[in-house]
Design a protein around this motif. Structure first.
Motif, PDB file in Angstrom:
ATOM      1  N   GLU A   1       0.825  -1.210   0.000  1.00 52.33           N
ATOM      2  CA  GLU A   1       0.000   0.000   0.000  1.00 52.33           C
ATOM      3  C   GLU A   1       0.863   1.266   0.000  1.00 52.33           C
ATOM      4  O   GLU A   1       0.573   2.220  -0.732  1.00 52.33           O
ATOM      5  CB  GLU A   1      -0.952  -0.014   1.209  1.00 52.33           C
ATOM      6  N   GLU A   2       1.928   1.282   0.803  1.00 57.24           N
ATOM      7  CA  GLU A   2       2.838   2.435   0.803  1.00 57.24           C
ATOM      8  C   GLU A   2       3.375   2.719  -0.600  1.00 57.24           C
ATOM      9  O   GLU A   2       3.489   3.866  -1.028  1.00 57.24           O
ATOM     10  CB  GLU A   2       4.058   2.163   1.720  1.00 57.24           C
ATOM     11  N   ARG A   3       3.752   1.670  -1.302  1.00 57.92           N
ATOM     12  CA  ARG A   3       4.363   1.838  -2.612  1.00 57.92           C
ATOM     13  C   ARG A   3       3.337   2.314  -3.647  1.00 57.92           C
ATOM     14  O   ARG A   3       3.664   3.129  -4.507  1.00 57.92           O
ATOM     15  CB  ARG A   3       5.075   0.561  -3.052  1.00 57.92           C
ATOM     16  N   PHE A   4       2.112   1.805  -3.566  1.00 53.56           N
ATOM     17  CA  PHE A   4       1.060   2.333  -4.454  1.00 53.56           C
ATOM     18  C   PHE A   4       0.904   3.829  -4.236  1.00 53.56           C
ATOM     19  O   PHE A   4       0.808   4.613  -5.178  1.00 53.56           O
ATOM     20  CB  PHE A   4      -0.280   1.618  -4.191  1.00 53.56           C
ATOM     21  N   ARG A   5       0.888   4.214  -2.947  1.00 52.87           N
ATOM     22  CA  ARG A   5       0.692   5.636  -2.643  1.00 52.87           C
ATOM     23  C   ARG A   5       1.847   6.466  -3.168  1.00 52.87           C
ATOM     24  O   ARG A   5       1.674   7.596  -3.614  1.00 52.87           O
ATOM     25  CB  ARG A   5       0.533   5.838  -1.124  1.00 52.87           C
ATOM     26  N   TRP A   6       3.069   5.903  -3.161  1.00 56.51           N
ATOM     27  CA  TRP A   6       4.213   6.649  -3.675  1.00 56.51           C
ATOM     28  C   TRP A   6       4.076   6.895  -5.173  1.00 56.51           C
ATOM     29  O   TRP A   6       4.314   8.005  -5.647  1.00 56.51           O
ATOM     30  CB  TRP A   6       5.528   5.910  -3.383  1.00 56.51           C
TER      31      TRP A   6
ATOM     32  N   ARG B   1      -3.904   5.935  -9.970  1.00 54.69           N
ATOM     33  CA  ARG B   1      -4.229   4.582  -9.485  1.00 54.69           C
ATOM     34  C   ARG B   1      -4.900   3.755 -10.582  1.00 54.69           C
ATOM     35  O   ARG B   1      -4.734   2.534 -10.626  1.00 54.69           O
ATOM     36  CB  ARG B   1      -5.151   4.708  -8.259  1.00 54.69           C
TER      37      ARG B   1
ATOM     38  N   GLU C   1       1.397   7.152  -6.822  1.00 59.23           N
ATOM     39  CA  GLU C   1       0.394   8.213  -6.974  1.00 59.23           C
ATOM     40  C   GLU C   1       1.000   9.578  -6.664  1.00 59.23           C
ATOM     41  O   GLU C   1       0.703  10.560  -7.336  1.00 59.23           O
ATOM     42  CB  GLU C   1      -0.798   7.943  -6.055  1.00 59.23           C
ATOM     43  N   SER C   2       1.885   9.612  -5.668  1.00 62.08           N
ATOM     44  CA  SER C   2       2.459  10.905  -5.254  1.00 62.08           C
ATOM     45  C   SER C   2       3.362  11.514  -6.323  1.00 62.08           C
ATOM     46  O   SER C   2       3.618  12.710  -6.314  1.00 62.08           O
ATOM     47  CB  SER C   2       3.253  10.745  -3.941  1.00 62.08           C
TER      48      SER C   2
END
Lengths: 479, 479
Positions: B235-240, B248, B242-243
């Motif tokens: 999940e952290e890496r997905f958010r990165w 997504r 996106e950042s």
């Protein structure tokens, strides 16, 4: 130890100093031997958590000075493995050799020009073979077939990629001569005898600029000649080393005489630094003529000329090359920063108040220091202190590279941070929660104020009471 | 082109899109073929001025998220060439192979598992040899003697250096399990058939984190289990991603089934991205058990155990490994940013005001864009304009990566900046010197005000009149 004190050391003291720096580098996580659990691999080093940050800071400082703070330099990030013809054109295949001798007794292999006498470093006085030339490039075979035509090399310098891409960069940017192309990256040289810690390694990182200027024939009044550009870059580079905290007193120009220069070069000045093991090169700034671009034009058949709209002429630009070693600069910073000093025993330790102790402190310039601020909760098992310290940490983390440090007593933590070269420590204690005990009007603190912390300076060891809301501004001011 | 439009392309359109991205990468200086003047070298690429900045921005964004914004991860910067035993322990010497076949007719060599049918890509349908295994590591021989015992490899991944230095990092930092070690660096794989632009190259850069966690047997209530840490990092890496501006909707988890996993792994999830050439891996997040540390303990004879003070137990930590490809992420950003759109003809061009033109714009998120602000003097030969523009440039340069752009008419310069993905252009014109023509109260501008410039937005192409003194704040606000 002051600069002067370090310069006046005897050879034995110098060697002792170097051993201490190597030990501290390992102990605090600046530099480890590569593959140490397998006995290491000669000429290769790994940068630990603090060393990795030092390298990052240096790369950023160089890139900022060379690329961002100017309008006439752009970056490049090329591959380490390139077409083998590049190394034929550059002269490295034919000429990048060191003379090598074998010891007939122990079979050890040495660089002929660096043996002190006819004495093998491993097994004493006896005979060597004739010197033979040894190419310093590491080779490898990309592609599915291991054939001579697929043989190529790990780049022995980053510079050639810049020359090979000169036309592409010219065609895809809005640059006009004079302009430069900058690159930071790994290079490899199969040194026969790696030595002096990381100074002479087989894998190292370079920061190279190729700055392309007009041949003197096209220089108009008020513009710099090739020689003046060379002079300009020598001075710029000296200033840069000063900007990262190396003092001019330890930096020295070594100007090459004409007879020492390669046939195509018109000038070369090294910037040398006073290492504990002697005065050695950090960077070379060479005026290389149009040699490299001309060679690539000849070997590739592609034109390397520049059309000068103002002069209405085509020419191959002249090149000034400031070529710096990143690992050597890290090593210079470690050597210069390392300081031992006698101080009065720290309050809070078990030593009597008039006892002296020796502290080791790494006096890095703040912009280069791996960690800028350490945040210390006085006690790690008081939740209320820890929560407050976390709040301070999150505030500071947005502005500075911070470290959380909650292990051991405060005095020991300060020593630990001194050895890491952390310029500032922020301690959250019971006064933070209860209110300050004394006034510190210069930091807006009145006795009884809540939300104050101590800010401790690495070099003076002075602590001041300061409001949390003033921390960011005060640290920025001291930077 | 909107996300949706790009996703709905036919295979021919997708391939056309890829060709356009490759062409723009060359034309604008994002990516060049390595050694292009010598005909290139298969599987190697160079990043030009803009590509070098993209890579820098991505490295910094990753390091910030993984190291600086946390307290439980430290960095490492290890050598590319390591002791060969490391690759025996890791299994790469014995098992890092691809199946390879030779075409009996053209003698071309191919990866057996990637041939569409029994059809040689070069010479049509005919026979192949039996598949043989081909080790993907590039070898080289450091040291003065070219002997088997000096043979080693260019690292095929950065991860193993982290495992090899696990104990050194543990001993020289204040980290306790759970904690991680992060590294960014080059790696090399001798791919049989490099393809899809930079996607599958022989030289590439990885961003790898090894995150060490407690074995489930020692996990207390309220702490994450190994599986939960794996989930956390996915999940952290997905958010990165996106950042940095990848939506997504174009990112997809690919969860491996148990039977697809290596014997030591308990889970693996890839993050895939919708490239024009298909859905392909950007990153793999694997739960690797204690395999790597155990192997190094076995091969080196050095203990890789961690003493857990709280649990009063020794164990080899479990590892979660988020392993990202830097070049692939650059490529994903280029593909996602590339947009063609029909717009009304730009004011100031020679086209009729109702004509349509197509502009190409790279819609990078500002934090990733190579250049943040371009400063444009309306005319390059009006000294008074140029001097003022230089003043603006020097002001902005302190805060943002800026580019000076004075060539061609303003409309063309805007198009040029659009293709570079520059979010903001600042134009200095005669109104700057004489005073504004109209009010723009939201930017504090009154008609007649001097020291105003136009600020142009890349995506909306809207221009506003703004005071020079408000520029930094306004650009920061829009960031």
């Amino acid at each position: 130890m002051s600069d002067k004190a370090q310069n006046n050391l005897t050879p034995t003291q110098q060697s002792g100093l170097m051993e201490k720096i190597v030990a501290l580098s390992k102990r605090r996580g600046f530099i480890y031997p590569s593959s140490e659990i397998y006995g290491g691999i000669n000429g290769f080093w790994d940068y630990g958590p603090l060393g990795a940050e030092l390298k990052r800071n240096l790369r950023d400082a160089w890139w900022r000075a060379i690329v961002y703070d100017r309008t006439d330099v752009v970056g490049l990030d090329a591959s380490i493995i390139m077409h083998p013809k590049i190394w034929e054109a550059s002269g490295h295949v034919a000429g990048f050799n060191d003379p090598m001798v074998d010891c007939k007794k122990c079979k050890g292999r040495w660089r002929a020009d660096q043996l002190p006498e006819t004495k093998c470093p491993q097994s004493g006085p006896h005979e060597f073979t004739e010197a033979r030339s040894f190419n310093l490039m590491l080779d490898t075979y990309p592609g599915p077939i291991r054939s001579e035509e697929n043989k190529t090399y790990l780049r022995p310098e980053t510079a050639q990629a810049i020359f090979a891409q000169f036309k592409n960069v010219l065609d895809t940017t809005r640059q006009k001569v004079p302009f430069g192309i900058a690159q930071i990256g790994k290079a490899f040289r199969n040194e026969i005898n790696p030595r002096n810690f990381t100074f002479r390694s087989r894998e190292f990182e370079q920061m190279e600029l190729e700055f392309f200027v007009k041949p003197d024939a096209f220089v108009k009044q008020g513009e710099r000649t090739v020689a003046q550009w060379h002079e300009y870059w020598v001075e710029e580079r000296f200033r840069w080393y000063e900007s990262i905290g190396l003092p001019r007193t330890k930096l020295h120009p070594k100007v090459y005489e004409k007879k020492e220069l390669a046939h195509y070069a018109s000038a070369c000045t090294d910037i040398e630094f006073d290492f504990p093991f002697g005065r050695q090169e950090l960077e070379g700034i060479a005026a290389r003529g149009d040699f490299d671009l001309s060679q690539h034009q000849k070997f590739s058949g592609q034109k390397m000329e520049y059309f000068d709209e103002e002069a209405k002429a085509r020419y191959i630009p002249q090149v000034i090359e400031p070529s710096a070693g990143l690992d050597r600069t890290v090593l210079a910073l470690l050597c210069h920063a390392y300081t031992e000093e006698k101080i009065c025993a720290q309050a809070g330790t078990l030593m009597p108040p008039d006892a002296e102790e020796t502290r080791i402190v790494m006096r890095f310039a703040p912009r280069i220091a791996p960690i800028k601020v350490a945040v210390l909760p006085l006690l790690k098992n008081k939740e209320i202190l820890v929560t407050k310290a976390q709040e301070v940490f999150r505030l500071l983390q947005k502005h500075f590279v911070c470290q959380w440090d909650d292990r051991g007593n405060i005095g020991k933590r300060y020593r630990y941070q001194d050895e890491q070269g952390t310029p500032w420590c922020v301690t959250v204690d019971f006064e933070t929660l209860e209110g300050a005990k004394a006034d510190a009007p210069e930091f807006g603190v009145n006795a009884g104020d809540q939300d104050t912390v101590t800010l401790r300076d690495r070099d003076s060891m002075k602590q001041v009471r300061i409001k949390i809301s003033d921390l960011v501004a005060e640290i920025s001011r001291r930077w």
